[in-house]
Write a protein that holds these residues in place. Structure first.
Motif, PDB file in Angstrom:
ATOM      1  N   ASP A   1      18.838  -1.084  10.250  1.00 56.23           N
ATOM      2  CA  ASP A   1      19.397  -0.309   9.146  1.00 56.23           C
ATOM      3  C   ASP A   1      19.663   1.151   9.504  1.00 56.23           C
ATOM      4  N   GLU A   2      19.359   1.549  10.743  1.00 53.86           N
ATOM      5  CA  GLU A   2      19.543   2.940  11.167  1.00 53.86           C
ATOM      6  C   GLU A   2      20.589   3.106  12.264  1.00 53.86           C
ATOM      7  N   VAL A   3      21.101   2.001  12.808  1.00 49.37           N
ATOM      8  CA  VAL A   3      21.881   2.079  14.041  1.00 49.37           C
ATOM      9  C   VAL A   3      23.356   1.774  13.809  1.00 49.37           C
ATOM     10  N   ASP A   4      24.132   2.047  14.860  1.00 50.59           N
ATOM     11  CA  ASP A   4      25.572   1.795  14.815  1.00 50.59           C
ATOM     12  C   ASP A   4      25.930   0.398  15.300  1.00 50.59           C
ATOM     13  N   ALA A   5      25.147  -0.117  16.242  1.00 46.72           N
ATOM     14  CA  ALA A   5      25.436  -1.430  16.815  1.00 46.72           C
ATOM     15  C   ALA A   5      24.148  -2.041  17.336  1.00 46.72           C
ATOM     16  N   ILE A   6      24.220  -3.331  17.632  1.00 49.61           N
ATOM     17  CA  ILE A   6      23.066  -4.079  18.120  1.00 49.61           C
ATOM     18  C   ILE A   6      23.401  -4.621  19.501  1.00 49.61           C
ATOM     19  N   MET A   7      22.520  -4.404  20.465  1.00 50.60           N
ATOM     20  CA  MET A   7      22.664  -5.043  21.766  1.00 50.60           C
ATOM     21  C   MET A   7      21.998  -6.414  21.672  1.00 50.60           C
ATOM     22  N   VAL A   8      22.819  -7.457  21.737  1.00 50.26           N
ATOM     23  CA  VAL A   8      22.352  -8.826  21.497  1.00 50.26           C
ATOM     24  C   VAL A   8      22.297  -9.602  22.811  1.00 50.26           C
ATOM     25  N   VAL A   9      21.188 -10.287  23.026  1.00 55.33           N
ATOM     26  CA  VAL A   9      21.046 -11.189  24.170  1.00 55.33           C
ATOM     27  C   VAL A   9      21.447 -12.587  23.714  1.00 55.33           C
ATOM     28  N   ALA A  10      22.466 -13.150  24.356  1.00 57.89           N
ATOM     29  CA  ALA A  10      22.961 -14.479  23.987  1.00 57.89           C
ATOM     30  C   ALA A  10      23.209 -15.287  25.250  1.00 57.89           C
ATOM     31  N   ARG A  11      23.330 -16.593  25.071  1.00 56.11           N
ATOM     32  CA  ARG A  11      23.622 -17.462  26.212  1.00 56.11           C
ATOM     33  C   ARG A  11      24.974 -18.108  26.040  1.00 56.11           C
ATOM     34  N   GLY A  12      25.486 -18.637  27.162  1.00 58.39           N
ATOM     35  CA  GLY A  12      26.731 -19.376  27.115  1.00 58.39           C
ATOM     36  C   GLY A  12      26.518 -20.786  26.576  1.00 58.39           C
ATOM     37  N   GLU A  13      27.612 -21.493  26.363  1.00 57.04           N
ATOM     38  CA  GLU A  13      27.514 -22.850  25.795  1.00 57.04           C
ATOM     39  C   GLU A  13      26.976 -23.858  26.798  1.00 57.04           C
ATOM     40  N   ASP A  14      27.277 -23.688  28.075  1.00 59.22           N
ATOM     41  CA  ASP A  14      26.887 -24.662  29.088  1.00 59.22           C
ATOM     42  C   ASP A  14      25.439 -24.456  29.521  1.00 59.22           C
ATOM     43  N   LEU A  15      24.727 -25.572  29.705  1.00 59.11           N
ATOM     44  CA  LEU A  15      23.334 -25.529  30.141  1.00 59.11           C
ATOM     45  C   LEU A  15      23.206 -26.147  31.526  1.00 59.11           C
ATOM     46  N   ASP A  16      22.242 -25.655  32.311  1.00 57.90           N
ATOM     47  CA  ASP A  16      22.004 -26.248  33.623  1.00 57.90           C
ATOM     48  C   ASP A  16      21.073 -27.446  33.481  1.00 57.90           C
ATOM     49  N   GLU A  17      20.653 -28.014  34.617  1.00 58.20           N
ATOM     50  CA  GLU A  17      19.838 -29.231  34.581  1.00 58.20           C
ATOM     51  C   GLU A  17      18.467 -29.003  33.937  1.00 58.20           C
ATOM     52  N   ARG A  18      18.045 -27.739  33.852  1.00 59.17           N
ATOM     53  CA  ARG A  18      16.757 -27.435  33.216  1.00 59.17           C
ATOM     54  C   ARG A  18      16.921 -27.010  31.763  1.00 59.17           C
ATOM     55  N   GLY A  19      18.144 -27.148  31.244  1.00 60.44           N
ATOM     56  CA  GLY A  19      18.389 -26.805  29.847  1.00 60.44           C
ATOM     57  C   GLY A  19      18.523 -25.326  29.590  1.00 60.44           C
ATOM     58  N   ARG A  20      18.866 -24.573  30.624  1.00 62.17           N
ATOM     59  CA  ARG A  20      19.005 -23.125  30.483  1.00 62.17           C
ATOM     60  C   ARG A  20      20.467 -22.717  30.516  1.00 62.17           C
ATOM     61  N   GLY A  21      20.807 -21.755  29.678  1.00 55.84           N
ATOM     62  CA  GLY A  21      22.151 -21.210  29.697  1.00 55.84           C
ATOM     63  C   GLY A  21      22.150 -19.828  30.313  1.00 55.84           C
ATOM     64  N   LYS A  22      23.245 -19.443  30.933  1.00 51.21           N
ATOM     65  CA  LYS A  22      23.338 -18.102  31.510  1.00 51.21           C
ATOM     66  C   LYS A  22      23.407 -17.060  30.388  1.00 51.21           C
ATOM     67  N   LEU A  23      22.655 -16.006  30.570  1.00 51.13           N
ATOM     68  CA  LEU A  23      22.558 -14.981  29.544  1.00 51.13           C
ATOM     69  C   LEU A  23      23.598 -13.892  29.744  1.00 51.13           C
ATOM     70  N   SER A  24      24.058 -13.349  28.638  1.00 47.11           N
ATOM     71  CA  SER A  24      24.956 -12.190  28.641  1.00 47.11           C
ATOM     72  C   SER A  24      24.522 -11.257  27.525  1.00 47.11           C
ATOM     73  N   LEU A  25      24.890  -9.996  27.659  1.00 46.51           N
ATOM     74  CA  LEU A  25      24.558  -8.998  26.643  1.00 46.51           C
ATOM     75  C   LEU A  25      25.843  -8.528  25.957  1.00 46.51           C
ATOM     76  N   PHE A  26      25.738  -8.263  24.662  1.00 44.63           N
ATOM     77  CA  PHE A  26      26.889  -7.833  23.875  1.00 44.63           C
ATOM     78  C   PHE A  26      26.485  -6.681  22.960  1.00 44.63           C
ATOM     79  N   LEU A  27      27.432  -5.779  22.733  1.00 44.44           N
ATOM     80  CA  LEU A  27      27.250  -4.737  21.726  1.00 44.44           C
ATOM     81  C   LEU A  27      28.033  -5.131  20.481  1.00 44.44           C
ATOM     82  N   VAL A  28      27.309  -5.319  19.378  1.00 41.41           N
ATOM     83  CA  VAL A  28      27.903  -5.818  18.143  1.00 41.41           C
ATOM     84  C   VAL A  28      27.698  -4.783  17.046  1.00 41.41           C
TER      85      VAL A  28
END
Length: 391
Positions: free
Chosen positions: A166-193
């Motif tokens: 409630d005090e900021v201009d944007a949020i730095m969000v940690v999200a993953r891609g749609e594709d998962l590897d054999e261990r069920g992990r997705g590659k992470l990316s950061l976004f400013l929203v």
């Protein structure tokens, strides 16, 4: 208040003594009563924040070319600790230790130009959203998804324990891609929203913390983001996080070290002035020895924190281990110091007027966050002691 911690024991640069003095004077001109009043009114410490920004303290770790001080985490550690030592533990300063280094080290030039000057002055603010209900310490289990949509992205998922939205201009969000590897992990990316993006909703979380910052549950429902919202390269999120998570541990330590200093200085003053049957209570070893032992623990934590900051600035691979040590030590030592300070004040230690009891849960927070003590011990056991992985 007595100045117990006025030596250069923990300073790693010649200018740190002057920096401590200047920050202490500025924050001290506001002080504990101001911070308590702001929190009680459910307001924000805007006046203190603006004063810190105008003095150049909020952006001391941002490069000079973007209007910052050109220092590093060693300088920022001093600032965060000194502000807390005046009874003003601003958790938003910890958030600043995460986002600015990530942008400075990994973002596009356009994003650096757009955000770093404002972050350096405190006139722009960011929140940091990583924790999820089913992905606390295990970042690989993040389920918030950023899906490509033409030249942009669409964000879906939820986060919790995201502070100061409630005090900021944007949020730095940690999200993953749609594709998962054999261990069920997705590659992470950061976004400013931007916080006013359509599709974002938030619910405040009621906590026991006496702080101005509010924590929120966040919901992202088909939030559209332009391609420029991506921080750096797609899939590099895990690497980018290390630019911000070690500073987060250092600054969490600094908050607790400042709280501990405030508590011990108040307790020392009380023990020296409070007389029972004509004798200062500090003359009794039952009072003085526990307080002295707490002082030793706090100094040890401060030394570890200063060294962690120095190693981070040097780019040392040991910075991660030492940052975790510092956070672990500062959480424990600050609670011991605070508990003893409350005890020295007797029943008054529970009175909000004395400014101690309402610091308890802020200090206690950092036994659990930004990484739990159990995960810190897992790290030491595996990476420092060479023991089998336990999780």
């Amino acid at each position: 208040m007595a100045r117990v911690f006025n030596s250069s024991l923990v300073d790693t640069a010649e200018h740190h003594a002057m920096l401590r003095e200047n920050v202490g004077k500025l924050a001290g001109s506001f002080g504990r009563k101001y911070f308590q009043d702001v929190t009680r009114r459910k307001a924000k410490p805007v006046e203190l924040w603006n004063a810190l920004g105008e003095a150049g303290f909020i952006g001391v770790h941002v490069a000079e070319e973007y209007g910052g001080g050109g220092g590093g985490m060693a300088d920022y550690n001093v600032i965060v600790e000194e502000v807390a030592a005046q009874g003003c533990p601003i958790l938003s300063l910890v958030i600043g230790s995460i986002c600015a280094p990530i942008i400075q080290n990994h973002a596009s030039q356009e994003m650096k130009d757009a955000w770093l000057p404002g972050l350096a002055t405190g006139k722009k603010r960011l929140a940091f959203a990583i924790t999820e209900p089913d992905a606390g310490s295990n970042t690989h289990k993040v389920s918030t998804i950023a899906r490509k949509d033409g030249n942009g992205w669409v964000l879906n998922g939820n986060k919790y324990w995201t502070s100061a939205v409630d005090e900021v201009d944007a949020i730095m969000v940690v999200a993953r891609g749609e594709d998962l590897d054999e261990r069920g992990r997705g590659k992470l990316s950061l976004f400013l929203v931007p916080t006013d993006s359509p599709g974002i909703s938030k619910t405040p979380i009621e906590t026991a913390l006496h702080v101005p910052e509010t924590s929120f549950m966040l919901y992202f429902d088909n939030v559209k983001m332009p391609g420029a919202a991506l921080v750096g390269k797609e899939g590099d999120g895990l690497k980018q996080l290390f630019s911000g998570l070690n500073p987060e541990r250092i600054c969490a330590s600094a908050i607790n070290n400042g709280i501990a200093r405030y508590a011990i200085e108040k307790a020392s003053l009380q023990a020296g002035e409070r007389k029972v049957w004509g004798t200062p209570i500090g003359a009794h070893q039952g009072v003085s020895h526990p307080l002295a032992a707490a002082y030793v623990g706090v100094q040890q934590a401060r030394l570890m924190t200063a060294r962690a900051a120095q190693l981070y600035d040097e780019g040392s691979p040991e910075a991660g281990e030492v940052s975790n040590m510092a956070k672990f030590a500062a959480a424990d030592s600050s609670l011991v110091a605070l508990d003893q300070a409350i005890q020295v004040h007797g029943g008054n230690g529970m009175a909000l007027e004395y400014g101690l009891a309402d610091l308890w849960f802020i200090a206690r927070l950092h036994k659990t966050a930004p990484v739990s003590r159990e995960m810190v011990l897992n790290f030491f056991a595996q990476h420092s002691l060479g023991l089998p992985k336990s999780y």
